[in-house]
Design an enzyme around this catalytic site. Structure first.
Site, mmCIF file in Angstrom:
data_model
loop_
_atom_site.group_PDB
_atom_site.id
_atom_site.type_symbol
_atom_site.label_atom_id
_atom_site.label_comp_id
_atom_site.label_asym_id
_atom_site.label_seq_id
_atom_site.Cartn_x
_atom_site.Cartn_y
_atom_site.Cartn_z
ATOM 1 N N TYR A 168 0.748 -1.116 -0.052
ATOM 2 C CA TYR A 168 -0.130 0.221 0.058
ATOM 3 C C TYR A 168 0.890 1.422 -0.137
ATOM 4 O O TYR A 168 0.785 2.203 0.668
ATOM 5 C CB TYR A 168 -1.028 0.202 1.179
ATOM 6 N N HIS A 169 1.845 1.246 -0.842
ATOM 7 C CA HIS A 169 2.606 2.532 -0.926
ATOM 8 C C HIS A 169 3.442 2.521 -2.287
ATOM 9 O O HIS A 169 3.697 1.385 -2.842
ATOM 10 C CB HIS A 169 3.640 2.590 0.315
#
Ligand code: TYD
Length: 131
Positions: free
Chosen positions: A48-49
């Site tokens: 998630y980045h």
């Protein structure tokens, strides 16, 4: 979007297998950091980045897991289940890792030391940055 997979030569013989990761031979950057993800719980999604500068290469050296890559325009998914293949993840690539097998060991090589300032952890901010 093109998935960038690097094939590693496997030096196998009757004793077993060996893969060597070496700058300029099969790794396109100088390695400053290595980390590995293991003991991942079922149904967990990691990542998630994106990164502003960092380049990484992910190798599933045991078991399997799935990568979702998103460059802001397109997404694509790939299952990593082969210790002879490395997934190159360039900067400004949103990533999510899922479907970890119980025995999964995900090895990651990085061209920089850990730097929280290099992370983009907000998807909307990421979309703005790549547009
Ligand atoms: P995190 O970024 O959440 O892992 P991922 O997004 O790849 O699933 O990292 C988990 C923790 O580990 C977080 O507290 C930061 C720390 N960490 C380091 O100290 N050094 C590192 O090289 C990495 C990748 C993480």
């Amino acid at each position: 979007m093109d998935i960038q997979l690097i094939d590693f030569q496997q030096h196998g013989d009757e004793r077993g297998s060996l893969v060597s990761l070496e700058y300029e031979k099969n790794i396109p950057f100088k390695i400053k950091r290595v980390y590995y993800i293991f003991n991942t719980k079922e149904n967990v999604i990691r990542g998630y980045h994106a990164h502003k500068d960092l380049k990484q290469l992910a190798i599933c050296i045991k078991g399997s897991c799935e990568f979702l890559l998103d460059d802001g325009k397109e997404t694509c998914s790939i299952v990593l289940d082969n210790p002879n293949k490395g997934l190159l993840i360039e900067s400004f690539m949103w990533r999510e890792m899922s479907s970890f097998s119980q025995d999964c060991v995900l090895l990651v090589l990085a061209d920089e030391v850990y730097n929280e300032m290099d992370y983009v952890r907000d998807y909307n901010e990421f979309k703005k940055m790549v547009s």
